[in-house]
Design a protein around this motif. Sequence first.
Motif, PDB file in Angstrom:
ATOM      1  N   PRO A  22       0.818  -1.223   0.000  1.00 40.46           N
ATOM      2  CA  PRO A  22       0.000   0.000   0.000  1.00 40.46           C
ATOM      3  C   PRO A  22       0.846   1.264   0.000  1.00 40.46           C
ATOM      4  N   GLN A  24       0.444   5.081   1.337  1.00 37.88           N
ATOM      5  CA  GLN A  24      -0.380   5.819   2.294  1.00 37.88           C
ATOM      6  C   GLN A  24       0.088   7.262   2.407  1.00 37.88           C
ATOM      7  N   ARG A  42       4.172   1.244   2.275  1.00 32.69           N
ATOM      8  CA  ARG A  42       4.056   0.357   3.429  1.00 32.69           C
ATOM      9  C   ARG A  42       4.529  -1.066   3.119  1.00 32.69           C
TER      10      ARG A  42
END
Length: 310
Positions: A22, A24, A42
Amino acid sequence: MAPASASGADPLDALAPRLPSPLQEVEDERFARRGVRLLLKRDDLIHPALAGNKWRKLAPNLRAVAETGHRTLLTFGGAYSHHLRATAAAGRLLGLRTVGVVRGHELADLPLNPSLARCAEDGMLLHFVPRSVYRRRAEPAFHRELRGRFGQCAVVPEGGSNAAAVRGCVLLGEELRGRTDVAAVACGTGGTLAGMAAGLRAGQRSLGVPVLKGGFLGGEVRALQREAFGGPRGDWRLEERFHQGGYAKVSARLAGFAEDFSARHELPPLETIYVAKLLLALTTLTEEGAFAPGSTVTAVVTGPSWNPKQ
């Protein structure tokens, strides 16, 4: 674990990574007031046992082990090595025997710290050697001695950084193509930076933040890129000011910064050897005006949410 050529299946399917990891965005006034957008890549969420760049660097080596039929993987690390811990976990999940050559013969007579205890729980055989012997970890003659002691095995270098690992980290750069102006990563052995820089598009920049002092890492990154690609790749540089005194050194400033950053952004506790040093570096550089207004800067969260001493 059957080789891919025998079964037609990827031998690493049992590890079930979460890719791409991910991306973010975090709202932080220290960046916002300079007109800089901060993203977190991440990689700590790729796999619970092989978090961050450890998955990306180990996966190509694990695949090579499967395809050559070796059943034992031998590697090297210090007392709080993330790499040893990830290798031990991979061995447990894939049914491989693992051997960890650990720096510091005196540790053999002491209770295992939590990091090494987890390695042992995952089935890793720990072989403690004096620091003078550990310095031979890259020598083929030493590898032959170790194979004589532990049997035929695949040998992966300290930190997992070799040509295969560098090529595995190219995907990290590819996942960030068109998503950021600067991709930043904390560096121990330089393999992640070497691969990530090669995977980015022209016009994107890579920044490495060494966590060890000594100024040697630039040469290591160049050597890894020569080994993996035959020459230099990508636009990268190092920022050497943020090692906090050396590997695993955690100053009061760094500890306070890590606690504050996690709290203000509702994140798990920051891993302090790599990730907190990276984010402190980016925060400081932003406040110094190192990034142009309108820039997007991405910090690669390479470390797991657990700290090595936990």
